[in-house]
Design a protein around this motif. Structure first.
Motif, PDB file in Angstrom:
ATOM      1  N   PHE A 188     -52.304 -13.996 -19.206  1.00 59.39           N
ATOM      2  CA  PHE A 188     -51.020 -13.386 -18.300  1.00 59.39           C
ATOM      3  C   PHE A 188     -49.735 -13.798 -18.710  1.00 59.39           C
ATOM      4  O   PHE A 188     -48.826 -12.679 -18.728  1.00 59.39           O
ATOM      5  N   VAL A 189     -49.397 -15.144 -19.076  1.00 56.06           N
ATOM      6  CA  VAL A 189     -48.370 -15.198 -19.598  1.00 56.06           C
ATOM      7  C   VAL A 189     -47.697 -14.441 -20.902  1.00 56.06           C
ATOM      8  O   VAL A 189     -46.808 -13.994 -20.965  1.00 56.06           O
ATOM      9  N   ILE A 190     -48.698 -14.332 -21.793  1.00 54.20           N
ATOM     10  CA  ILE A 190     -48.565 -13.417 -22.738  1.00 54.20           C
ATOM     11  C   ILE A 190     -48.196 -12.089 -22.828  1.00 54.20           C
ATOM     12  O   ILE A 190     -47.362 -11.444 -23.317  1.00 54.20           O
ATOM     13  N   LEU A 191     -48.946 -11.356 -21.813  1.00 57.59           N
ATOM     14  CA  LEU A 191     -49.016 -10.135 -21.607  1.00 57.59           C
ATOM     15  C   LEU A 191     -47.821  -9.829 -20.832  1.00 57.59           C
ATOM     16  O   LEU A 191     -46.862  -8.676 -21.102  1.00 57.59           O
ATOM     17  N   LEU A 192     -47.267 -10.807 -19.931  1.00 56.35           N
ATOM     18  CA  LEU A 192     -45.879 -10.665 -19.336  1.00 56.35           C
ATOM     19  C   LEU A 192     -44.672 -10.595 -20.398  1.00 56.35           C
ATOM     20  O   LEU A 192     -43.703  -9.825 -20.178  1.00 56.35           O
ATOM     21  N   VAL A 193     -44.928 -11.511 -21.426  1.00 56.11           N
ATOM     22  CA  VAL A 193     -44.039 -11.465 -22.436  1.00 56.11           C
ATOM     23  C   VAL A 193     -43.875 -10.267 -23.302  1.00 56.11           C
ATOM     24  O   VAL A 193     -42.728  -9.556 -23.490  1.00 56.11           O
ATOM     25  N   VAL A 194     -45.074  -9.775 -23.654  1.00 53.40           N
ATOM     26  CA  VAL A 194     -45.219  -8.516 -24.583  1.00 53.40           C
ATOM     27  C   VAL A 194     -44.898  -7.456 -24.002  1.00 53.40           C
ATOM     28  O   VAL A 194     -43.997  -6.585 -24.346  1.00 53.40           O
ATOM     29  N   TYR A 195     -45.282  -7.176 -22.480  1.00 54.97           N
ATOM     30  CA  TYR A 195     -45.069  -5.949 -22.128  1.00 54.97           C
ATOM     31  C   TYR A 195     -43.857  -6.037 -20.773  1.00 54.97           C
ATOM     32  O   TYR A 195     -43.378  -4.707 -20.509  1.00 54.97           O
ATOM     33  N   ARG A 196     -43.359  -7.258 -20.692  1.00 57.53           N
ATOM     34  CA  ARG A 196     -42.172  -7.297 -19.485  1.00 57.53           C
ATOM     35  C   ARG A 196     -42.323  -6.383 -18.385  1.00 57.53           C
ATOM     36  O   ARG A 196     -41.497  -5.628 -18.017  1.00 57.53           O
TER      37      ARG A 196
END
Length: 732
Positions: A188-196
């Motif tokens: 979740f954290v990685i996707l949040l950073v990647v896709y904002r």
């Protein structure tokens, strides 16, 4: 309108996604509750994973004929801080009756002890546990009973096969909850950073979780019917593999969908384009992993053989969820899935390079990091791939230090363990092999000669013919079953140590001269046969996996040269990952060694998953090459897939790294190998080595297909290539 921009009728636009989502909600509703129950159909008995033909398996079958039960021995060890005199021994004797009252323990008469040590500072009880389905609970009861009646100045341990099994089960206890939670938070954290975006990570995680629910539901049913053998090890790998794979497939589809939303206004037309562009690499990637995993069916170890279909089921549902459930969620949300950064329709060539700029064909519209990487590949392709190759070869040299010959059971558990501490204390006061004797099955007529030969073997401290009464009794008549006798040999060294395994090898080498039908089994023999079988599996399964993946790549890319390059690159990446891992294990973590199955599992996961990223890249390169030529197509494919493949690699590395929260040596090592290997493959192999090699070779990589023979004439307008390019668009 192009068929790929087809929009379904209004009623179908509502019914189709709703129906797909409803089906997946039902599946998840049925599969979710099985998370808490799946451990009930899981087994961690090492003996059950050996092939039927193994000598220790045959010895175990004979051993069971001599016993009235299938009990597992626990060793209750009491260590005193002062010598134990005769009066003190009476207090310990009373403990035998108390241990016999613990639920799950055989009748008190079957308990051996108290047995004093020669230094009179410790006593041991050998307690047979009858309730083998609840070893963890019975051992907990023994520890509670001992601690409640512990003489002053005494330290208690419950160890032996039962104690170690209980602590192993405790270590696996975090698989259902902690492991999954850590993996999901990391993704979740990685996707949040990647896709904002707040919405998109939730949609992708739902896709992964629903795929896992469906997998668990089917696997639970198969394990309940005893069609497959499920272990805590395969259970943990399943969760991580499904979360990582489903997220990777989802990221590829999302990238294509967002790209299409920049080109067309209709979300349905955009999804049509996304599916047309993504389904082939996703299906090919999933099929490659599934086939590679099913190659484990060729293993002689039941644990490996069972993991194959279990993991393949997980990948199949990951594939299905990413191609059905996620598209339904995305078309319902439309551009809102990317909120607050909604993709809008853009004019063609919005990112085109200004006329007159000296810019390689294929990089038009590519900016940032991937433009710089593309420029490096285009300007110095040979230097790039040679430098990367040398770096990977240097890293691979560390594989010579890999110690994958197996480790003792006391070294498997990384968390504090009463059983592990007890095993160490046992070796200080008794023969370390107490409670886990080597089992020798011999013909009745050769019994005395076999006993003499076993007793003469260095490393054996005591030899007794089995006489019944639940344990060996010196001087009593031997029990005979179908013309065979049972001989128990206590070893000087710990039962699962390398020294103990060598004693078993020596016995198997010398005893057939005394009795041609002799069998040598027991805990030590099981560990030895498991390690040796795992090492044979490596040399049998590795070539099989490579051939299968090569054939899949040839069918997908319609080429011979490109698949050979890709196979070579992932094998080199695997060797480099294992080399670095060996150095880290030995000199940073100071691990005692590695499980014999670690190289095989590392190979299957790294090669299959590493090929995934090359499939994502090269299918796009082939698509672009058919329009604008191979070399521009390499740069274009690298540029448009760079961020999504890197994101997928980081996500997969993070999910496998989550295995490290389970305090078991095997899973910790597998977590590091796969996480590091995936990052290495993503950053070096897929970003530099493969594109630079493909660019340097040009259209020959597509040989013998037509794309490899004739140069392509570009339409020009579809890619927005600068008119000032020095690298012609149609160049091979």
């Amino acid at each position: 309108m192009d068929i790929k921009d087809w929009t379904p009728k209004r009623w179908l636009r509502g019914v189709l996604p709703a129906a797909l989502i409803l089906i997946w909600l039902v599946v998840a509703g049925l599969g979710g509750p099985t998370f808490g129950k799946i451990s009930g159909v899981s087994s961690n008995d090492a003996a059950s994973f050996l092939p039927a033909s193994a000598e220790s398996t045959l010895a175990r079958e004979w051993h069971q004929k001599f016993l009235d039960s299938h009990s597992i021995p626990a060793i209750v060890l009491l260590v005193s801080d002062r010598p134990i005199d005769g009066a003190g021994m009476g207090a310990y004797a009373a403990l035998a009756g108390i241990l016999g009252t613990v639920p799950g323990v055989e009748q008190p008469a079957a308990i051996a002890g108290p047995i004093p040590s020669e230094d009179r500072r410790a006593v041991e009880f050998i307690v047979p546990i009858a309730d083998t389905g609840n070893v963890k609970g019975v051992v907990a009861g023994l520890r509670e009973a001992v601690n409640a009646n512990l003489p002053e100045g005494t330290t208690a341990y419950v160890t032996g096969p039962a104690g170690l099994t209980a602590d192993l089960v405790n270590a696996f206890g975090g698989i259902d909850g902690i492991l999954l939670l850590v993996a999901l938070i990391a993704v979740f954290v990685i996707l949040l950073v990647v896709y904002r975006s707040v919405v998109l990570p939730v949609l992708v995680l739902l896709t992964s979780v629903f795929a896992l629910c469906a997998s668990i539901l089917l696997i639970y049913a198969l394990a309940s019917m005893d069609w497959i053998k499920l272990s805590g090890q395969s259970q943990g790998i399943l969760s991580i593999l499904v979360i990582g794979a489903a997220t990777d497939y989802s990221l590829l589809l999302v990238a294509r969908y967002r790209e299409a939303l920049h080109a067309v206004d209709s979300k349905w037309a955009a999804m049509g384009r996304a599916l047309r562009g993504a389904w082939e690499p996703i299906v090919a990637s999933g099929a490659t992993v599934i086939i590679a995993l099913l190659c484990l069916l060729a293993s002689d170890l039941n644990s490996n053989r069972s993991l194959g279909p279990i993991a393949a089921i997980g990948i199949a549902f990951s594939l299905l969820s990413a191609l059905t459930f996620l598209p339904a969620l995305l078309v319902l949300c439309g551009r809102g899935a990317f909120w607050p950064f909604r993709p809008n329709v853009e004019q063609p060539h919005r990112h085109a390079v200004a006329t007159g700029e000296n810019f390689p064909a294929g990089l038009a519209g590519i900016s940032g990091l991937w433009r710089r990487v593309g420029l490096l590949v285009a300007s110095r392709p040979r230097t790039t791939w040679i430098a990367t190759l040398v770096l990977l070869l240097a890293a691979s040299s560390g594989v010579l230090q890999l110690q994958a010959n197996g480790v003792s059971q006391t070294q498997i558990i990384l968390a504090p363990s009463n059983a592990v501490d007890g095993q160490k204390a046992l070796g200080e006061h008794f023969d370390a092999g107490s409670g886990s004797p080597v089992v020798v099955i011999a013909r009745e007529g050769r019994a005395d000669d076999v006993v003499s030969a076993v007793a003469a073997q260095p490393g054996v401290s005591d030899v007794v013919l089995y006489s019944g009464a639940g344990r060996p009794v010196p001087g009593a008549p031997a029990v005979v079953k179908d013309g065979r006798v049972l001989i128990n040999a206590t070893l000087v060294d710990q039962a699962d140590s390398a020294a103990a395994e060598q004693v078993v090898r020596d016995l198997r080498g010398t005893l057939p001269a005394v009795d041609a039908d002799v069998l040598v089994g027991g805990v030590t023999a099981i560990a030895l046969d498991t390690n040796e079988t795992a090492q044979r599996d490596l040399w049998k399964i590795v070539p099989l996996v490579l051939v299968v993946i090569l054939l899949v790549l040839m069918a997908l890319l319609r080429s011979i040269v490109a698949p050979l390059l890709l196979i070579g690159s992932v094998v080199l990446s695997y060797a480099a990952a294992m080399g670095v891992s060996a150095l880290v294990f030995n000199h940073v973590f100071h691990f005692p060694g590695a499980d014999a199955t670690v190289p095989l599992f590392g190979f299957v996961f790294l090669v299959a998953l590493g090929v995934d990223y090359n499939i994502f890249l090269m299918t796009r390169v082939r698509e672009e090459s058919a329009r604008i030529g191979t070399r521009p197509g390499v740069l274009r494919g690298l540029g448009v897939t760079g961020s999504v493949i890197t994101s997928a690699g980081v996500v997969l590395a993070a999910t496998f790294a989550a295995l490290g929260v389970i305090p078991l040596l095997f899973l910790a090592q597998l977590a590091f190998i796969v996480a590091f290997g995936v990052l290495l493959d993503t950053v070096l192999v897929r970003s530099l080595l493969v594109p630079a090699l493909a660019y340097d070779l040009g259209r020959v990589i597509w040989w013998p297909s037509r794309l490899g023979r004739a140069p392509v004439v570009s339409t020009g307008s579809t890619t927005g290539v600068s008119t000032g390019s020095t690298t012609g668009v149609g160049r091979g």
